[in-house]
Motif scaffolding. Sequence first.
Motif, PDB file in Angstrom:
ATOM      1  N   GLY A   1       0.839  -1.202   0.000  1.00  0.00           N
ATOM      2  CA  GLY A   1       0.000   0.000   0.000  1.00  0.00           C
ATOM      3  C   GLY A   1       0.865   1.240   0.000  1.00  0.00           C
ATOM      4  O   GLY A   1       2.102   1.153   0.098  1.00  0.00           O
ATOM      5  N   GLY A   2       0.228   2.387  -0.082  1.00  0.00           N
ATOM      6  CA  GLY A   2       0.961   3.645  -0.191  1.00  0.00           C
ATOM      7  C   GLY A   2       1.862   3.905   1.005  1.00  0.00           C
ATOM      8  O   GLY A   2       3.026   4.296   0.861  1.00  0.00           O
ATOM      9  N   THR A   3       1.323   3.673   2.195  1.00  0.00           N
ATOM     10  CA  THR A   3       2.118   3.881   3.408  1.00  0.00           C
ATOM     11  C   THR A   3       3.343   2.989   3.381  1.00  0.00           C
ATOM     12  O   THR A   3       4.467   3.431   3.674  1.00  0.00           O
ATOM     13  CB  THR A   3       1.264   3.578   4.652  1.00  0.00           C
TER      14      THR A   3
ATOM     15  N   ILE B   1       5.955   4.349   1.066  1.00  0.00           N
ATOM     16  CA  ILE B   1       6.633   5.519   1.640  1.00  0.00           C
ATOM     17  C   ILE B   1       7.591   5.086   2.751  1.00  0.00           C
ATOM     18  O   ILE B   1       8.737   5.547   2.816  1.00  0.00           O
ATOM     19  CB  ILE B   1       5.589   6.539   2.153  1.00  0.00           C
TER      20      ILE B   1
ATOM     21  N   HIS C   1       1.829  13.306   3.044  1.00  0.00           N
ATOM     22  CA  HIS C   1       1.021  12.331   3.792  1.00  0.00           C
ATOM     23  C   HIS C   1       1.570  11.993   5.189  1.00  0.00           C
ATOM     24  O   HIS C   1       2.788  12.016   5.408  1.00  0.00           O
ATOM     25  CB  HIS C   1       0.936  11.048   2.967  1.00  0.00           C
TER      26      HIS C   1
ATOM     27  N   VAL D   1      -0.531  14.091  -6.628  1.00  0.00           N
ATOM     28  CA  VAL D   1      -0.994  15.291  -5.962  1.00  0.00           C
ATOM     29  C   VAL D   1      -1.009  15.090  -4.454  1.00  0.00           C
ATOM     30  O   VAL D   1      -0.917  13.956  -3.996  1.00  0.00           O
ATOM     31  CB  VAL D   1      -2.438  15.635  -6.429  1.00  0.00           C
TER      32      VAL D   1
ATOM     33  N   PHE E   1      -2.564  14.698  -0.751  1.00  0.00           N
ATOM     34  CA  PHE E   1      -3.824  14.122  -0.277  1.00  0.00           C
ATOM     35  C   PHE E   1      -4.825  15.197   0.154  1.00  0.00           C
ATOM     36  O   PHE E   1      -5.979  15.170  -0.281  1.00  0.00           O
ATOM     37  CB  PHE E   1      -3.567  13.125   0.868  1.00  0.00           C
TER      38      PHE E   1
ATOM     39  N   ASP F   1       5.797  11.751  -3.907  1.00  0.00           N
ATOM     40  CA  ASP F   1       4.703  10.899  -3.467  1.00  0.00           C
ATOM     41  C   ASP F   1       3.563  11.040  -4.478  1.00  0.00           C
ATOM     42  O   ASP F   1       2.793  11.996  -4.447  1.00  0.00           O
ATOM     43  CB  ASP F   1       4.230  11.278  -2.059  1.00  0.00           C
TER      44      ASP F   1
ATOM     45  N   CYS G   1       1.279   8.648  -4.817  1.00  0.00           N
ATOM     46  CA  CYS G   1       0.317   7.610  -4.432  1.00  0.00           C
ATOM     47  C   CYS G   1      -1.054   7.909  -5.026  1.00  0.00           C
ATOM     48  O   CYS G   1      -1.729   7.039  -5.545  1.00  0.00           O
ATOM     49  CB  CYS G   1       0.216   7.536  -2.905  1.00  0.00           C
ATOM     50  N   LEU G   2      -1.456   9.164  -4.947  1.00  0.00           N
ATOM     51  CA  LEU G   2      -2.799   9.544  -5.380  1.00  0.00           C
ATOM     52  C   LEU G   2      -2.829   9.958  -6.846  1.00  0.00           C
ATOM     53  O   LEU G   2      -3.806   9.712  -7.545  1.00  0.00           O
ATOM     54  CB  LEU G   2      -3.282  10.700  -4.489  1.00  0.00           C
TER      55      LEU G   2
ATOM     56  N   ASP H   1       0.289   4.376  -6.081  1.00  0.00           N
ATOM     57  CA  ASP H   1      -0.635   3.332  -5.628  1.00  0.00           C
ATOM     58  C   ASP H   1      -1.435   2.696  -6.754  1.00  0.00           C
ATOM     59  O   ASP H   1      -2.322   3.315  -7.331  1.00  0.00           O
ATOM     60  CB  ASP H   1      -1.620   3.916  -4.600  1.00  0.00           C
TER      61      ASP H   1
ATOM     62  N   HIS I   1      -3.447   0.391  -5.996  1.00  0.00           N
ATOM     63  CA  HIS I   1      -4.767   0.105  -5.406  1.00  0.00           C
ATOM     64  C   HIS I   1      -5.649   1.352  -5.283  1.00  0.00           C
ATOM     65  O   HIS I   1      -6.726   1.287  -4.714  1.00  0.00           O
ATOM     66  CB  HIS I   1      -4.650  -0.698  -4.103  1.00  0.00           C
ATOM     67  N   LYS I   2      -5.203   2.461  -5.829  1.00  0.00           N
ATOM     68  CA  LYS I   2      -6.098   3.619  -5.966  1.00  0.00           C
ATOM     69  C   LYS I   2      -6.484   3.706  -7.449  1.00  0.00           C
ATOM     70  O   LYS I   2      -7.241   2.889  -7.929  1.00  0.00           O
ATOM     71  CB  LYS I   2      -5.428   4.880  -5.434  1.00  0.00           C
TER      72      LYS I   2
END
Length: 508
Positions: free
Chosen positions: A167-169, A172, A201, A247, A249, A274, A276-277, A308, A310-311
């Motif tokens: 996952g994103g966390t 990171i 984040h 971008v 969060f 980052d 992730c999003l 991510d 999973h996003k």
Amino acid sequence: MNVKEWSFKLLGLLNPKVLSAIEKSAQAIPQVKGKMDSEFAEIVKGMEESAKPYKNRFQTYSHFPEAGRSREEILNEMEELRSLEQSRWESGYASGAVYHGDPEFVEFLNKAYSLHSQSNPLHFDLWPSATKFESEIISMTANMLGANEESGDSSSPKEVCGSVSSGGTDSILLAMKTYRDWAIKKKGIAKPEIIAPTTAHAAFDKAAEYFDIKLIRVPVGKDFRADVEATVQSINKNTAVLVGSAVSFPHGVIDPIEELSELARERGIGFHTDACLGGYVLPWAKKLGYSVPDFDFSLPGVTSISVDTHKFGYAPKGTSVVLYRNPELREHQFFTVTEWPGGMYLSPTFAGSRAGGPIAACWAALLATGEKGYLDATKQILETGTKIRKGIEEIPEVQVLGDPLWVIAFASKDYDIYQIMELMTQKGWSLNGLHHPPCVHICVTLRHTQAGVADKFLEDLRSSVAHVRANPDEKTGSAPIYGMAATLPFRGVVSDLLKKYMEVLYKI
Ligand SMILES: *Cc1c(COP(=O)(O)O)cnc(C)c1O
């Protein structure tokens, strides 16, 4: 403002160390402690009621059933739980959360998942399919993010590589641990530090706490983007890595990655984007003609990216990718033990055994979507984002923050934004409450591109705002707690409350 609000404001002006000392001494006074405990008990009770809706509707298990229950019965019960929870996210009432969610696509992902539910990439001899999936997920993602574009700078060679994480966390945390060890071994920095904008984040705080790295948070500008000048001022001889989001969060804006990554490159330190999003949206947005500044490996200073799957990669939950500019950096992520009686041990990420199912389903999601699928999905999401942003901008009592594309944060100068959010919650919406400054955001996904969803959101927002305008002092549901948590100067009390909330979640 009442006396309580004024005293919060005054306390807010104090130095955090002084505040925390006042907080400790206040809690040592039995009356203060007693009052706080009873206020806590009230709030926690409210939390429990909302977090445990199934308590009286389904049987609770604190011990194994003596004989195993029938599989059919179990599946029926699980099906009932699923159906109770499905409609809210499926019909587009949630910010973020489920990014694709089309029933036929979900069924396809579930098939891919179940085909590989027993696999574990730790046993690469038994499941070479899992490592095939992983390396291809990494490669497809890296090539989307400028891995093979000419950067025009031979001093910063690219052999982009990475890992699939959970996952994103996780991505990171891996990157920050990697920079810590790289800085210690290659830069001779005994106590490496991270510099990140306040909006990056919370996972960067988690990395700092877990790995004992100092994190310097730099305030953002009026546009909610990282402040380049303030970043320069914070760089020191211990700085190992700078961070920017593409971008972010909270407000969905893109930090000035080019300038920030150049600061890092000039100094021979790392720069982490980052994404992730935004990583699975921005490349397609750019192809669609939206104005998107560079944020990926096409910039010579960018040395790692979290992104991510999973996003907006539309994989089910449980995968993300962490990418590095070259294997020399990634090496510091890898873990080996040579003297363990359990055998030669090698592990690229935090987990030992890893679930192969999500990786297989992620690979399937990427292949099934393809370039055209990502372009189409992004087009729909950005058009819906534009419509929602415009609609919010037409409501005079609320203001959109920054210049967002599809993660749209809004505040209210004159009214309690948390009360507006509470009324939206009562209408079925699950939005994200944010603070510093107090605001709310909606992260637009494919769920919101369904017919009527954006209009319904705007209609509900207009009526919530109108209600708050007519009843400005009304505070209901979670609005007072949000208000208190955002403004209470005693952050230790807020932290304790959050820990209590986790205890509640684990209660049966
Ligand atoms: C979601 C997100 C993360 C963390 O991802 P998780 O998958 O929730 O761990 C990190 N950064 C940004 C910008 C995000 O949106």
